[in-house]
Design a protein around this motif. Sequence first.
Motif, mmCIF file in Angstrom:
data_model
loop_
_atom_site.group_PDB
_atom_site.id
_atom_site.type_symbol
_atom_site.label_atom_id
_atom_site.label_comp_id
_atom_site.label_asym_id
_atom_site.label_seq_id
_atom_site.Cartn_x
_atom_site.Cartn_y
_atom_site.Cartn_z
ATOM 1 N N GLY A 50 0.810 -1.206 0.000
ATOM 2 C CA GLY A 50 0.000 0.000 0.000
ATOM 3 C C GLY A 50 0.842 1.254 0.000
ATOM 4 N N THR A 51 0.193 2.376 0.208
ATOM 5 C CA THR A 51 0.850 3.673 0.172
ATOM 6 C C THR A 51 0.483 4.504 1.390
ATOM 7 O OG1 THR A 51 -0.968 4.694 -1.068
ATOM 8 C CG2 THR A 51 0.830 3.710 -2.354
ATOM 9 N N VAL A 52 1.349 5.461 1.702
ATOM 10 C CA VAL A 52 1.115 6.444 2.763
ATOM 11 C C VAL A 52 1.372 7.808 2.144
ATOM 12 C CG1 VAL A 52 1.802 7.246 5.054
ATOM 13 C CG2 VAL A 52 1.991 4.808 4.482
ATOM 14 N N ASP A 53 0.391 8.708 2.251
ATOM 15 C CA ASP A 53 0.566 10.016 1.639
ATOM 16 C C ASP A 53 -0.201 11.075 2.430
ATOM 17 O OD1 ASP A 53 1.499 11.817 -0.335
ATOM 18 O OD2 ASP A 53 -0.422 11.692 -1.374
ATOM 19 N N GLY A 54 0.458 12.168 2.706
ATOM 20 C CA GLY A 54 -0.205 13.264 3.400
ATOM 21 C C GLY A 54 0.773 14.334 3.810
ATOM 22 N N PRO A 55 0.268 15.367 4.433
ATOM 23 C CA PRO A 55 1.146 16.479 4.801
ATOM 24 C C PRO A 55 2.161 16.146 5.892
ATOM 25 C CG PRO A 55 -1.080 16.836 5.638
ATOM 26 C CD PRO A 55 -1.125 15.629 4.757
ATOM 27 N N ARG A 56 1.908 15.112 6.693
ATOM 28 C CA ARG A 56 2.817 14.821 7.804
ATOM 29 C C ARG A 56 3.582 13.514 7.665
ATOM 30 N NH1 ARG A 56 1.039 16.298 13.510
ATOM 31 N NH2 ARG A 56 3.293 16.361 13.657
ATOM 32 N N LEU A 57 3.227 12.677 6.661
ATOM 33 C CA LEU A 57 3.906 11.383 6.523
ATOM 34 C C LEU A 57 3.717 10.856 5.103
ATOM 35 C CD1 LEU A 57 5.457 9.360 8.374
ATOM 36 C CD2 LEU A 57 3.303 8.115 8.590
ATOM 37 N N ARG A 58 4.815 10.300 4.555
ATOM 38 C CA ARG A 58 4.778 9.676 3.229
ATOM 39 C C ARG A 58 5.597 8.388 3.285
ATOM 40 N NH1 ARG A 58 2.777 13.183 -0.545
ATOM 41 N NH2 ARG A 58 2.851 15.381 -0.005
ATOM 42 N N GLY A 59 5.159 7.397 2.502
ATOM 43 C CA GLY A 59 5.893 6.147 2.453
ATOM 44 C C GLY A 59 5.068 5.044 1.841
ATOM 45 N N THR A 60 5.345 3.811 2.286
ATOM 46 C CA THR A 60 4.638 2.643 1.770
ATOM 47 C C THR A 60 4.173 1.761 2.918
ATOM 48 O OG1 THR A 60 6.696 1.391 1.572
ATOM 49 C CG2 THR A 60 5.981 2.599 -0.380
ATOM 50 N N VAL A 61 3.198 0.916 2.609
ATOM 51 C CA VAL A 61 2.759 -0.136 3.520
ATOM 52 C C VAL A 61 3.494 -1.391 3.091
ATOM 53 C CG1 VAL A 61 0.801 -1.510 4.333
ATOM 54 C CG2 VAL A 61 0.492 0.931 3.798
ATOM 55 N N LEU A 62 4.191 -2.029 4.013
ATOM 56 C CA LEU A 62 4.926 -3.248 3.690
ATOM 57 C C LEU A 62 3.991 -4.449 3.664
ATOM 58 C CD1 LEU A 62 8.110 -2.696 5.878
ATOM 59 C CD2 LEU A 62 7.787 -2.172 3.453
ATOM 60 N N ALA A 63 4.233 -5.364 2.758
ATOM 61 C CA ALA A 63 3.451 -6.600 2.690
ATOM 62 C C ALA A 63 3.732 -7.443 3.929
ATOM 63 C CB ALA A 63 3.820 -7.376 1.429
ATOM 64 N N GLY A 64 2.750 -8.215 4.340
ATOM 65 C CA GLY A 64 2.966 -9.157 5.427
ATOM 66 C C GLY A 64 2.090 -8.946 6.636
ATOM 67 N N GLY A 65 1.427 -7.828 6.741
ATOM 68 C CA GLY A 65 0.516 -7.619 7.862
ATOM 69 C C GLY A 65 -0.838 -8.224 7.570
ATOM 70 N N GLY A 66 -1.773 -7.961 8.473
ATOM 71 C CA GLY A 66 -3.108 -8.495 8.245
ATOM 72 C C GLY A 66 -4.132 -7.919 9.202
ATOM 73 N N ASP A 67 -5.385 -8.209 8.910
ATOM 74 C CA ASP A 67 -6.520 -7.733 9.694
ATOM 75 C C ASP A 67 -7.334 -8.941 10.144
ATOM 76 O OD1 ASP A 67 -8.591 -6.321 10.831
ATOM 77 O OD2 ASP A 67 -9.236 -5.356 8.982
ATOM 78 N N TRP A 68 -7.473 -9.094 11.450
ATOM 79 C CA TRP A 68 -8.330 -10.127 12.009
ATOM 80 C C TRP A 68 -9.688 -9.483 12.216
ATOM 81 C CZ3 TRP A 68 -3.258 -9.905 12.446
ATOM 82 C CH2 TRP A 68 -2.534 -11.079 12.348
ATOM 83 N N CYS A 69 -10.718 -10.113 11.699
ATOM 84 C CA CYS A 69 -12.044 -9.514 11.673
ATOM 85 C C CYS A 69 -13.050 -10.482 12.282
ATOM 86 C CB CYS A 69 -12.406 -9.209 10.218
ATOM 87 S SG CYS A 69 -14.060 -8.635 9.984
ATOM 88 N N ASP A 70 -13.765 -10.013 13.295
ATOM 89 C CA ASP A 70 -14.849 -10.787 13.897
ATOM 90 C C ASP A 70 -16.165 -10.107 13.556
ATOM 91 O OD1 ASP A 70 -13.210 -12.682 15.243
ATOM 92 O OD2 ASP A 70 -12.788 -11.193 16.782
ATOM 93 N N ARG A 71 -17.110 -10.865 13.029
ATOM 94 C CA ARG A 71 -18.420 -10.309 12.677
ATOM 95 C C ARG A 71 -19.491 -10.921 13.567
ATOM 96 N NH1 ARG A 71 -19.431 -11.997 7.348
ATOM 97 N NH2 ARG A 71 -20.724 -13.669 8.159
ATOM 98 N N ARG A 72 -20.217 -10.038 14.259
ATOM 99 C CA ARG A 72 -21.335 -10.443 15.107
ATOM 100 C C ARG A 72 -22.524 -9.549 14.787
ATOM 101 N NH1 ARG A 72 -17.474 -9.018 18.442
ATOM 102 N NH2 ARG A 72 -16.072 -10.601 19.184
ATOM 103 N N ARG A 73 -23.651 -10.144 14.418
ATOM 104 C CA ARG A 73 -24.888 -9.392 14.175
ATOM 105 C C ARG A 73 -24.666 -8.181 13.274
ATOM 106 N NH1 ARG A 73 -24.559 -10.974 19.202
ATOM 107 N NH2 ARG A 73 -23.941 -8.977 20.062
ATOM 108 N N GLY A 74 -23.885 -8.345 12.210
ATOM 109 C CA GLY A 74 -23.685 -7.288 11.237
ATOM 110 C C GLY A 74 -22.628 -6.259 11.597
#
Length: 164
Positions: A50-74
């Motif tokens: 991914g990418t990082v862009d803005g007035p206070r920080l610029r760069g990239t998102v490194l591959a290898g992370g992740g998002d654990w997601c729990d879904r309950r009642r929507g």
Amino acid sequence: MIAPEPHPVVGPGFTPALSFAFEVRVFLAPSLHIGHGGGEVTEYVPITGGTVDGPRLRGTVLAGGGDWCDRRRGVYQLDARYLLETDDGAVIDITNRGYYHEDDPTAPAQYDGALRVSEPGVYYRTSPVFRTDAPAHLWLARTVFVGLARGDDSEVAIRFYSVT
């Protein structure tokens, strides 16, 4: 002797302000089903970059992370962890937790200038925590942020605002 009354830290009507710091665009691989039961579904979504862009920080998102997601009642409870690499070579660890749910009549469309940062009826907010020892970026580890997110199955954009 009567102790003096403490002075209020904030006065009546005080509202914290948000200041746009940067936007992170996270590229996603297809989700992996982990399990379900008792009205809950758990999935893992790999982060591929991914990418990082803005007035206070610029760069990239490194591959290898992740998002654990729990879904309950929507309602999706999100718990993402990944690394950012800044343009000056520093590596920053981010743990980003939040919630996503649709059909919320209290959630209006929100704009940052002309950019719509949230859809009407969709609540998609995060609360990140950053870790780094890079002197130029210590401000990240000393600041409270709020993230306004939007996206789809292949990409999520999160605009981070510092709380002042």
